[in-house]
Scaffold this motif. Structure first.
Motif, PDB file in Angstrom:
ATOM      1  N   GLU A  68      21.272  11.536   9.269  1.00  0.00           N
ATOM      2  CA  GLU A  68      20.354  12.406   9.996  1.00  0.00           C
ATOM      3  C   GLU A  68      21.080  13.016  11.190  1.00  0.00           C
ATOM      4  O   GLU A  68      21.708  12.313  11.980  1.00  0.00           O
ATOM      5  CB  GLU A  68      19.141  11.611  10.470  1.00  0.00           C
ATOM      6  N   PRO A 150      19.838   6.992   8.056  1.00  0.00           N
ATOM      7  CA  PRO A 150      19.318   7.175   9.415  1.00  0.00           C
ATOM      8  C   PRO A 150      20.461   7.417  10.398  1.00  0.00           C
ATOM      9  O   PRO A 150      21.617   7.074  10.140  1.00  0.00           O
ATOM     10  CB  PRO A 150      18.615   5.846   9.702  1.00  0.00           C
ATOM     11  N   VAL A 154      19.940   3.448  14.215  1.00  0.00           N
ATOM     12  CA  VAL A 154      18.506   3.459  13.891  1.00  0.00           C
ATOM     13  C   VAL A 154      18.293   2.644  12.619  1.00  0.00           C
ATOM     14  O   VAL A 154      18.841   2.982  11.562  1.00  0.00           O
ATOM     15  CB  VAL A 154      17.986   4.894  13.700  1.00  0.00           C
ATOM     16  N   TYR A 156      16.282   0.834   9.296  1.00  0.00           N
ATOM     17  CA  TYR A 156      15.182   1.132   8.382  1.00  0.00           C
ATOM     18  C   TYR A 156      13.912   0.462   8.909  1.00  0.00           C
ATOM     19  O   TYR A 156      13.981  -0.601   9.536  1.00  0.00           O
ATOM     20  CB  TYR A 156      15.471   0.583   6.990  1.00  0.00           C
ATOM     21  N   PRO A 157      12.734   1.034   8.644  1.00  0.00           N
ATOM     22  CA  PRO A 157      11.482   0.380   9.058  1.00  0.00           C
ATOM     23  C   PRO A 157      11.007  -0.636   8.019  1.00  0.00           C
ATOM     24  O   PRO A 157       9.811  -0.861   7.855  1.00  0.00           O
ATOM     25  CB  PRO A 157      10.514   1.562   9.184  1.00  0.00           C
ATOM     26  N   THR A 255      10.345  10.355   2.901  1.00  0.00           N
ATOM     27  CA  THR A 255       9.457   9.999   4.014  1.00  0.00           C
ATOM     28  C   THR A 255       9.002   8.557   3.806  1.00  0.00           C
ATOM     29  O   THR A 255       8.640   8.165   2.694  1.00  0.00           O
ATOM     30  CB  THR A 255       8.232  10.924   4.110  1.00  0.00           C
ATOM     31  N   TYR A 256       9.011   7.787   4.883  1.00  0.00           N
ATOM     32  CA  TYR A 256       8.666   6.372   4.791  1.00  0.00           C
ATOM     33  C   TYR A 256       7.183   6.187   4.490  1.00  0.00           C
ATOM     34  O   TYR A 256       6.328   6.973   4.919  1.00  0.00           O
ATOM     35  CB  TYR A 256       9.017   5.657   6.088  1.00  0.00           C
ATOM     36  N   SER A 347       3.817   5.394  11.911  1.00  0.00           N
ATOM     37  CA  SER A 347       4.166   4.496  13.002  1.00  0.00           C
ATOM     38  C   SER A 347       4.451   5.314  14.257  1.00  0.00           C
ATOM     39  O   SER A 347       4.427   6.546  14.239  1.00  0.00           O
ATOM     40  CB  SER A 347       5.395   3.673  12.626  1.00  0.00           C
ATOM     41  N   ALA A 348       4.745   4.618  15.349  1.00  0.00           N
ATOM     42  CA  ALA A 348       5.057   5.322  16.594  1.00  0.00           C
ATOM     43  C   ALA A 348       6.309   6.179  16.444  1.00  0.00           C
ATOM     44  O   ALA A 348       6.372   7.306  16.944  1.00  0.00           O
ATOM     45  CB  ALA A 348       5.233   4.312  17.726  1.00  0.00           C
ATOM     46  N   ARG A 349       7.320   5.664  15.737  1.00  0.00           N
ATOM     47  CA  ARG A 349       8.553   6.437  15.528  1.00  0.00           C
ATOM     48  C   ARG A 349       8.381   7.504  14.456  1.00  0.00           C
ATOM     49  O   ARG A 349       8.970   8.573  14.534  1.00  0.00           O
ATOM     50  CB  ARG A 349       9.702   5.502  15.158  1.00  0.00           C
ATOM     51  N   TYR A 350       7.545   7.213  13.450  1.00  0.00           N
ATOM     52  CA  TYR A 350       7.377   8.131  12.319  1.00  0.00           C
ATOM     53  C   TYR A 350       5.890   8.447  12.139  1.00  0.00           C
ATOM     54  O   TYR A 350       5.263   7.999  11.189  1.00  0.00           O
ATOM     55  CB  TYR A 350       7.960   7.524  11.042  1.00  0.00           C
TER      56      TYR A 350
END
Length: 564
Positions: A68, A150, A154, A156-157, A255-256, A347-350
């Motif tokens: 990214e 990423p 950063v 992975y979630p 996209t997660y 999520s807050a990041r995504y």
């Protein structure tokens, strides 16, 4: 043929990986450079060998690796007799439609002997995407994976896997696919279906003469693997499963997602799905399988491709566990339930930035129809349309025509809704509704929020359709069976954590609603990703206007942009 490529771990761009993928020396660490040579290669599958277009002699082609924020430059040289373009499926190409790739939409094709450098930034995206030829049916053999890691530092979630593998699902014809498509067009009929499906270019042991054409993934007991699964098939939606193992979906179309446990997943052509698989079963050999999903009222292609998940230390002489029983080929209920369970991570990041207010509401009716054809044996041919318009490809690229000031190439008057309202999913209307031909675009103001409802119809028969929008991700806020009801159906939308995609299936005899913000100026293709339907005219394009700010207009075209 090149199965070892799919065992590489794309966690670091090692020197060996760079060499194997023909990467040119990078000027700096954040620039990934590749050389793609489109060449004819002699490839053997299913007791048959044929000469076909490939990239660097590989089928599937090389994987593009980036992070990214990276800049990617891919110099494509056309050494075959066909015109060629490459589309970077799912990359948004912010303000840079010149690198998007669909022939006669954003660029004129690369002619035999020509070279064009696709130069683009990977901004705000990470995950699994793919690249493919975007002219006629050439993407059947000219395609490969894109892995966007990423940004450094950063995570992975989801739990970090021990290894990552690309799994590319495809189709195989004994004949030249271009000739197959041309024959169908000359007869006015659907072209022949493929002779096999493939997993990483190989059909597996259920087909004759395929002992050496079986992909095998070796795993270590107790380790977790991230499978990056891509449906690169030309015309078939596919189920995918692994005998004895459960998959956890963690990403769709780069996209997660919220983790989703599944024994079988379904992907339409163009879609990608990342799953975690833990090698925790009794050491042995287990079938992976891909089988078509087809809910149309036409004969179904039911060829199943297989590959092997093999635990380390288990000899190849051990018989694999039988393939898991998958849904019926026309398993519409399974497909609907699977996709209804998908949710964005939010999520807050995504976060899920789904537009809550809508500036522009569109309804596009999908039609398969029969048009007159004086040269066809039956005097007619199969065709397709959106809002009763069968799209005609221009001889000059639409993006070049618009920003070059060329007049008469297209009209920006594509209708926002069907010109004639009818019971879209009622009794078949075999007579059609007077379909017209045209190169018509829909003009959209910069930064407008758009809701598009794609409505299947029963003009000939109902059928599911995967639609891909170039230049954007969108949120799938709703789907249903029957005719879309604007008074009732929006109340059931998911506006909290809808799945975010670049390609979406429209259910047979039903509808799908998507939303996106038109913040990427340019000309962006929307089309069915069943290549047979695209070639019949099931496509259109959005002309998204420039904004007023300094970063809200299309970039100047590159100097080496091909000319028509």
């Amino acid at each position: 043929m090149a199965s070892s490529r799919h065992h590489r771990l794309p966690l670091l761009l090692s020197a060996a990986l760079v060499l194997a993928l023909s990467v040119l020396p990078a000027a700096q660490a954040d620039v990934q450079r590749y050389q793609f040579d489109i060449v004819m290669s002699n490839v053997s599958r299913l007791c048959h060998a044929k000469s076909m277009a490939t990239v660097n002699g590989s089928y599937p082609g090389p994987t593009i690796y980036a992070r990214e924020g990276d800049r990617v430059v891919v110099a494509v040289t056309n050494r075959v007799a066909h015109n060629v373009t490459i589309h970077w499926h799912g990359l948004k190409q912010r303000r840079n439609g010149w690198a998007d790739g669909p022939a006669y939409v954003t660029q004129c094709p690369i002619q035999p002997g020509g070279t064009y450098a696709y130069d683009f930034n990977v901004t705000g995206q990470r995950g699994t995407l793919w690249w493919h030829a975007h002219i006629a049916w050439l993407r059947a053999t000219v395609h490969g994976a894109i892995v966007v890691l990423p940004a450094r530092g950063v995570p992975y979630p989801f739990p970090k896997p021990d290894a990552e593998v690309e799994i590319i699902l495809g189709e195989w014809w004994h004949a030249d696919v271009e000739a197959v498509e041309k024959q169908g067009r000359a007869l006015g009929m659907a072209p022949n279906t493929s002779d096999a499906h493939t997993i990483n270019g190989k059909p597996g042991p259920l087909f004759p003469c395929s002992d050496k054409h079986t992909y095998a993934l070796q795993v270590q007991w107790g380790k977790t693997y991230l499978l990056r699964i891509i449906n690169a098939a030309v015309n078939d939606e596919l189920f995918f499963t692994i005998a004895g193992h459960t998959m956890t979906v963690v990403e769709i179309d780069a996209t997660y997602t919220k983790p989703l446990s599944a024994s079988t997943i379904q992907l339409s052509p163009g879609q990608t799905t990342n799953v975690l698989v833990r090698a925790d079963q009794r050491p042995g050999r287990y079938f992976m399988a891909a089988k078509p999903f087809n809910d149309a009222a036409v004969p179904a292609d039911n060829k199943t491709a297989t590959a092997i998940l093999q635990y380390a230390g288990v000899p190849a002489s051990v018989l694999p566990a039988p393939p898991r029983l998958m849904p019926e080929t026309n398993g519409t209920g399974f497909v609907a339930a699977f996709h209804d369970r998908l949710r964005s991570l939010n999520s807050a990041r995504y976060p899920s930035a789904v537009p809550l207010a809508v500036d522009r509401r569109l309804l596009y009716a999908i039609g398969l129809n029969i048009d007159p054809c004086a040269s066809c044996p039956k005097g007619s041919r199969l065709a397709a349309s959106l809002n009763n318009i069968t799209f005609v490809m221009p001889r000059v690229a639409l993006l070049q025509a618009h920003y070059g000031g060329l007049k008469g190439v297209f009209a920006a008057d594509f209708p926002d809704r069907p010109p004639a309202r009818f019971n879209y999913t009622g009794a078949p209307l075999t007579a059609g509704l007077g379909t017209s031909l045209g190169t018509r675009l829909s003009r959209v103001a910069y930064n407008a929020s758009v809701e598009l409802v794609l409505q299947d119809t029963n003009l000939l028969s109902v059928e599911s359709h995967p639609f891909h929008l170039h230049g954007y991700n969108f949120f799938v806020v709703g789907r249903g069976v029957g005719n879309f009801d604007p008074a009732k159906d929006p109340a059931k939308y998911n506006l909290v954590d809808p799945p975010e995609r670049n390609t979406v299936g429209v259910p047979a005899g039903g509808w799908t609603a998507i939303r996106f913000r038109a913040d990427n100026p340019g000309v962006w293709f929307l089309h069915c990703h069943l290549e047979v339907h695209t070639s019949w005219g099931l496509k259109m394009a959005f002309l998204v206007e420039d904004g007023d700010g300094p970063d809200e207009s299309v970039l100047p075209p590159p100097k080496d942009l091909p000319k028509c």
